[in-house]
Enzyme design. Structure first.
Site, PDB file in Angstrom:
ATOM      1  N   ILE A  12       0.845  -1.212   0.000  1.00 43.89           N
ATOM      2  CA  ILE A  12       0.000   0.000   0.000  1.00 43.89           C
ATOM      3  C   ILE A  12       0.874   1.255   0.000  1.00 43.89           C
ATOM      4  O   ILE A  12       0.601   2.213  -0.725  1.00 43.89           O
ATOM      5  CB  ILE A  12      -0.982   0.006   1.193  1.00 43.89           C
ATOM      6  N   ALA A  82       4.616   1.471   7.569  1.00 40.61           N
ATOM      7  CA  ALA A  82       5.563   0.392   7.900  1.00 40.61           C
ATOM      8  C   ALA A  82       4.980  -0.523   8.959  1.00 40.61           C
ATOM      9  O   ALA A  82       4.545  -0.073  10.017  1.00 40.61           O
ATOM     10  CB  ALA A  82       6.882   0.982   8.400  1.00 40.61           C
ATOM     11  N   SER A  85       2.636  -7.214   8.374  1.00 39.85           N
ATOM     12  CA  SER A  85       1.221  -7.101   8.010  1.00 39.85           C
ATOM     13  C   SER A  85       0.489  -8.427   7.813  1.00 39.85           C
ATOM     14  O   SER A  85      -0.697  -8.411   7.517  1.00 39.85           O
ATOM     15  CB  SER A  85       1.109  -6.280   6.719  1.00 39.85           C
ATOM     16  N   THR A 100       8.015  -4.015  15.596  1.00 36.28           N
ATOM     17  CA  THR A 100       7.836  -3.033  14.513  1.00 36.28           C
ATOM     18  C   THR A 100       6.550  -2.228  14.691  1.00 36.28           C
ATOM     19  O   THR A 100       6.559  -0.995  14.635  1.00 36.28           O
ATOM     20  CB  THR A 100       7.801  -3.752  13.144  1.00 36.28           C
ATOM     21  N   THR A 125      -5.996  -0.560  10.658  1.00 37.54           N
ATOM     22  CA  THR A 125      -6.746  -1.600   9.947  1.00 37.54           C
ATOM     23  C   THR A 125      -8.088  -1.868  10.625  1.00 37.54           C
ATOM     24  O   THR A 125      -8.216  -1.671  11.844  1.00 37.54           O
ATOM     25  CB  THR A 125      -5.909  -2.902   9.927  1.00 37.54           C
ATOM     26  N   ASP A 126      -9.036  -2.360   9.841  1.00 35.87           N
ATOM     27  CA  ASP A 126     -10.331  -2.737  10.435  1.00 35.87           C
ATOM     28  C   ASP A 126     -10.187  -3.931  11.372  1.00 35.87           C
ATOM     29  O   ASP A 126     -11.083  -4.221  12.160  1.00 35.87           O
ATOM     30  CB  ASP A 126     -11.372  -3.034   9.339  1.00 35.87           C
ATOM     31  N   GLU A 127      -9.038  -4.632  11.291  1.00 33.50           N
ATOM     32  CA  GLU A 127      -8.868  -5.834  12.120  1.00 33.50           C
ATOM     33  C   GLU A 127      -8.798  -5.499  13.610  1.00 33.50           C
ATOM     34  O   GLU A 127      -8.943  -6.380  14.448  1.00 33.50           O
ATOM     35  CB  GLU A 127      -7.641  -6.639  11.663  1.00 33.50           C
ATOM     36  N   TYR A 153      -1.200  -9.944  15.172  1.00 27.33           N
ATOM     37  CA  TYR A 153      -1.118  -8.812  14.232  1.00 27.33           C
ATOM     38  C   TYR A 153      -2.095  -7.710  14.637  1.00 27.33           C
ATOM     39  O   TYR A 153      -1.717  -6.560  14.839  1.00 27.33           O
ATOM     40  CB  TYR A 153      -1.409  -9.282  12.802  1.00 27.33           C
ATOM     41  N   LYS A 157      -1.496  -3.825  16.044  1.00 31.46           N
ATOM     42  CA  LYS A 157      -1.993  -2.620  15.365  1.00 31.46           C
ATOM     43  C   LYS A 157      -2.886  -1.809  16.316  1.00 31.46           C
ATOM     44  O   LYS A 157      -2.843  -0.579  16.329  1.00 31.46           O
ATOM     45  CB  LYS A 157      -2.779  -2.995  14.104  1.00 31.46           C
TER      46      LYS A 157
HETATM   47  P1  NAD Z   1       3.379  -4.906   3.345  1.00 26.41           P
HETATM   48  O1  NAD Z   1       3.728  -6.050   4.240  1.00 26.41           O
HETATM   49  O2  NAD Z   1       3.167  -5.164   1.888  1.00 26.41           O
HETATM   50  O3  NAD Z   1       4.496  -3.767   3.454  1.00 26.41           O
HETATM   51  C1  NAD Z   1       5.067  -3.379   4.665  1.00 26.41           C
HETATM   52  C2  NAD Z   1       6.304  -2.539   4.357  1.00 26.41           C
HETATM   53  O4  NAD Z   1       6.847  -2.088   5.604  1.00 26.41           O
HETATM   54  C3  NAD Z   1       7.411  -3.323   3.638  1.00 26.41           C
HETATM   55  O5  NAD Z   1       7.949  -2.531   2.607  1.00 26.41           O
HETATM   56  C4  NAD Z   1       8.449  -3.562   4.727  1.00 26.41           C
HETATM   57  O6  NAD Z   1       9.778  -3.650   4.237  1.00 26.41           O
HETATM   58  C5  NAD Z   1       8.245  -2.325   5.595  1.00 26.41           C
HETATM   59  N1  NAD Z   1       8.686  -2.546   6.988  1.00 26.41           N
HETATM   60  C6  NAD Z   1       8.361  -3.599   7.789  1.00 26.41           C
HETATM   61  N2  NAD Z   1       8.979  -3.475   8.978  1.00 26.41           N
HETATM   62  C7  NAD Z   1       9.679  -2.303   8.935  1.00 26.41           C
HETATM   63  C8  NAD Z   1      10.503  -1.622   9.866  1.00 26.41           C
HETATM   64  N3  NAD Z   1      10.719  -2.107  11.088  1.00 26.41           N
HETATM   65  N4  NAD Z   1      11.058  -0.445   9.508  1.00 26.41           N
HETATM   66  C9  NAD Z   1      10.843   0.052   8.260  1.00 26.41           C
HETATM   67  N5  NAD Z   1      10.094  -0.560   7.325  1.00 26.41           N
HETATM   68  C10 NAD Z   1       9.510  -1.719   7.662  1.00 26.41           C
HETATM   69  O7  NAD Z   1       2.088  -4.269   4.007  1.00 26.41           O
HETATM   70  P2  NAD Z   1       0.832  -3.552   3.328  1.00 26.41           P
HETATM   71  O8  NAD Z   1      -0.176  -4.583   2.992  1.00 26.41           O
HETATM   72  O9  NAD Z   1       1.308  -2.590   2.304  1.00 26.41           O
HETATM   73  O10 NAD Z   1       0.267  -2.745   4.579  1.00 26.41           O
HETATM   74  C11 NAD Z   1       0.724  -1.428   4.858  1.00 26.41           C
HETATM   75  C12 NAD Z   1       0.002  -0.906   6.087  1.00 26.41           C
HETATM   76  O11 NAD Z   1      -1.395  -0.930   5.870  1.00 26.41           O
HETATM   77  C13 NAD Z   1       0.248  -1.743   7.341  1.00 26.41           C
HETATM   78  O12 NAD Z   1       0.395  -0.865   8.425  1.00 26.41           O
HETATM   79  C14 NAD Z   1      -1.017  -2.576   7.482  1.00 26.41           C
HETATM   80  O13 NAD Z   1      -1.268  -2.867   8.835  1.00 26.41           O
HETATM   81  C15 NAD Z   1      -2.055  -1.631   6.912  1.00 26.41           C
HETATM   82  N6  NAD Z   1      -3.241  -2.253   6.303  1.00 26.41           N
HETATM   83  C16 NAD Z   1      -3.101  -3.204   5.326  1.00 26.41           C
HETATM   84  C17 NAD Z   1      -4.243  -3.723   4.719  1.00 26.41           C
HETATM   85  C18 NAD Z   1      -4.131  -4.742   3.598  1.00 26.41           C
HETATM   86  O14 NAD Z   1      -5.165  -5.263   3.141  1.00 26.41           O
HETATM   87  N7  NAD Z   1      -2.948  -5.059   3.097  1.00 26.41           N
HETATM   88  C19 NAD Z   1      -5.511  -3.277   5.100  1.00 26.41           C
HETATM   89  C20 NAD Z   1      -5.610  -2.292   6.104  1.00 26.41           C
HETATM   90  C21 NAD Z   1      -4.456  -1.784   6.683  1.00 26.41           C
HETATM   91  P1  TYD Z   2      -5.295 -12.417   3.921  1.00 28.27           P
HETATM   92  O1  TYD Z   2      -5.091 -12.022   2.508  1.00 28.27           O
HETATM   93  O2  TYD Z   2      -4.189 -13.078   4.662  1.00 28.27           O
HETATM   94  O3  TYD Z   2      -5.810 -11.113   4.698  1.00 28.27           O
HETATM   95  P2  TYD Z   2      -6.421 -10.959   6.202  1.00 28.27           P
HETATM   96  O4  TYD Z   2      -6.114 -12.153   6.980  1.00 28.27           O
HETATM   97  O5  TYD Z   2      -5.681  -9.755   6.693  1.00 28.27           O
HETATM   98  O6  TYD Z   2      -7.887 -10.708   6.008  1.00 28.27           O
HETATM   99  O7  TYD Z   2      -6.544 -13.408   3.990  1.00 28.27           O
HETATM  100  C1  TYD Z   2      -7.826 -13.023   3.490  1.00 28.27           C
HETATM  101  C2  TYD Z   2      -8.786 -14.138   3.830  1.00 28.27           C
HETATM  102  O8  TYD Z   2      -8.442 -15.302   3.049  1.00 28.27           O
HETATM  103  C3  TYD Z   2      -8.734 -14.593   5.281  1.00 28.27           C
HETATM  104  O9  TYD Z   2     -10.052 -14.940   5.713  1.00 28.27           O
HETATM  105  C4  TYD Z   2      -7.859 -15.843   5.247  1.00 28.27           C
HETATM  106  C5  TYD Z   2      -8.148 -16.420   3.881  1.00 28.27           C
HETATM  107  N1  TYD Z   2      -7.021 -17.151   3.236  1.00 28.27           N
HETATM  108  C6  TYD Z   2      -7.228 -18.436   2.731  1.00 28.27           C
HETATM  109  O10 TYD Z   2      -8.346 -19.002   2.814  1.00 28.27           O
HETATM  110  N2  TYD Z   2      -6.171 -19.067   2.122  1.00 28.27           N
HETATM  111  C7  TYD Z   2      -4.937 -18.483   2.013  1.00 28.27           C
HETATM  112  O11 TYD Z   2      -3.996 -19.127   1.478  1.00 28.27           O
HETATM  113  C8  TYD Z   2      -4.756 -17.154   2.522  1.00 28.27           C
HETATM  114  C9  TYD Z   2      -3.414 -16.474   2.420  1.00 28.27           C
HETATM  115  C10 TYD Z   2      -5.831 -16.529   3.122  1.00 28.27           C
END
Ligand code: NAD
Ligand code: TYD
Length: 339
Positions: A12, A82, A85, A100, A125-127, A153, A157
């Site tokens: 993101i 960061a 995740s 982290t 996050t909504d989690e 996780y 958060k």
């Molecule tokens: P991601 O795992 O793809 O990326 C995380 C980034 O943070 C990576 O580039 C990693 O190198 C960097 N990072 C990790 N630890 C670090 C540290 N100690 N110092 C500096 N950099 C560090 O994650 P994402 O899916 O892009 O999520 C980004 C943010 O959005 C997170 O805070 C996550 O909780 C939040 N979020 C994600 C989702 C989703 O669906 N992916 C939804 C809601 C919120």
């Molecule tokens: P994920 O992409 O890990 O996001 P989050 O746990 O943050 O919602 O998983 C999305 C949903 O898919 C979650 O209910 C777990 C499920 N899931 C599977 O069923 N199989 C998989 O291999 C993965 C990675 C997730």
């Protein structure tokens, strides 16, 4: 205007950097990222020569290094993406999540406090709200829904969110928090459901569905998330929390079947595997606050977004092939080998 984007080499944060560089030609972006397994400089490759972007490899828990950087660069705004995740990894090894996600956030808050940063925005996050029952579609997460976390996780958060609010109330640090639902789109690390499904279908590998596949997630295209964060930076009220989501609930099995259909394959790869421990049943966001206060609404429907995302993974094989050739293989065998 200078913005520190932490975690900008991740999914993101990387999309947010692309979004901001395109939208604001006069804004300097400094990406701070320690490049964990989830951070990939190739995500920023197409903008690496942009003079408005600077990359600094640094860990947000490195207090000394972070303070020196604030001293030297004096950012106006910090957006903290960061984090560790992935829920499954947090079940295997919570320690790094606490370090982290909680202590790293505290270091950034301390630096913002010391250097008088105009805004600290926390990407949450909504989690943090835990989960909702499957048989109560009327229930949605609001900003005042109690925090009730399920995984290490989400607990990390939620802890970070509480610290952010405490630094606002106690020290007057100008903060905002956003809590978004599940994102999908380009550059998402292949361990997450949607890219994992796309890539496994292309490789003819089983598609692991945890439990019954009936768990529901509320999907939002990453561009809509980026636009919402930009709006909060410009129009959000200090100290406030904003939920972000587009009323796009799908069960996991529905999502997987949609991807299979778009790729023109059969359902024989679907494989039900043992459930995730503590698996949240349903997430669903009520985005009324950001819609009413700021006029935000999502612009990409799930039907359009998933087509575009699949097309991106087909067109950008090099990006993910490099990623899945390394540590990911060890991770995959460990997590899915005996499931
Ligand atoms: P991601 O795992 O793809 O990326 C995380 C980034 O943070 C990576 O580039 C990693 O190198 C960097 N990072 C990790 N630890 C670090 C540290 N100690 N110092 C500096 N950099 C560090 O994650 P994402 O899916 O892009 O999520 C980004 C943010 O959005 C997170 O805070 C996550 O909780 C939040 N979020 C994600 C989702 C989703 O669906 N992916 C939804 C809601 C919120
Ligand atoms: P994920 O992409 O890990 O996001 P989050 O746990 O943050 O919602 O998983 C999305 C949903 O898919 C979650 O209910 C777990 C499920 N899931 C599977 O069923 N199989 C998989 O291999 C993965 C990675 C997730």
């Amino acid at each position: 205007m200078k913005i520190f984007v932490t975690g900008g080499a991740g999914f993101i944060g990387g999309n947010f950097i692309h979004f901001m560089l395109t939208k604001y030609p006069d804004t300097k972006i400094v990406c701070l990222d320690s490049l964990t397994y989830a951070g990939n400089l190739s995500t920023l490759k197409s903008v690496e020569t942009n003079t408005n972007l600077q990359f600094i490899k640094i860990d947000i828990t490195d207090r000394k290094g972070i303070f020196s950087l604030f001293e030297a660069e004096k950012p106006n705004v910090v957006v903290n993406f960061a984090a560790e995740s992935h829920v499954d990894r947090s079940i295997e090894n919570p320690d790094i999540f606490l370090k982290t996600n909680i202590l790293g956030t505290q270091v950034l808050l301390d630096a913002c406090r010391k250097y008088g940063t105009e805004r600290f925005h926390q990407i949450s996050t909504d989690e943090v709200y835990g989960d909702l029952p499957l048989d109560r579609p009327d229930l949605l997460f609001k900003e005042d829904t109690p925090i009730q976390t399920s995984s290490p996780y989400s607990a990390s958060k939620a802890s970070a969110d509480l610290l952010v609010q405490a630094y606002h109330r106690t020290f007057g640090v100008p903060v905002t928090i956003s809590r978004c639902s599940n994102n999908y789109g380009p550059y998402q690390f292949p361990e997450k459901l949607i890219p994992l499904t796309i890539i496994n279908i292309l490789a003819g590998k089983p598609l692991p569905i945890y439990g019954t596949g009936q768990n529901v997630r509320d999907w939002l295209h990453v561009d809509d998330h980026c636009a919402a964060v930009d709006l909060i930076l410009n129009k959000g009220n200090i100290g406030e929390i904003y939920n972000i989501g587009g009323h796009n609930e799908r069960s996991n099995i529905e999502v997987v079947k949609t991807i299979i259909e778009i790729l023109g394959k059969g359902q024989e790869l679907i494989t039900y595997v043992s459930d995730r421990k503590g698996h949240d049943l349903r997430y669903a966001i009520n985005p009324a606050k950001i819609q009413n206060d700021m006029g935000w609404k999502p612009t990409t429907s799930f039907e359009e977004g998933i087509e575009k995302t699949i097309a991106w993974y087909l067109d950008n094989r090099k990006w993910w092939e490099e990623i899945i050739s390394g540590e990911y293989q060890t991770y995959y065998s460990k997590m899915y080998g005996k499931r």
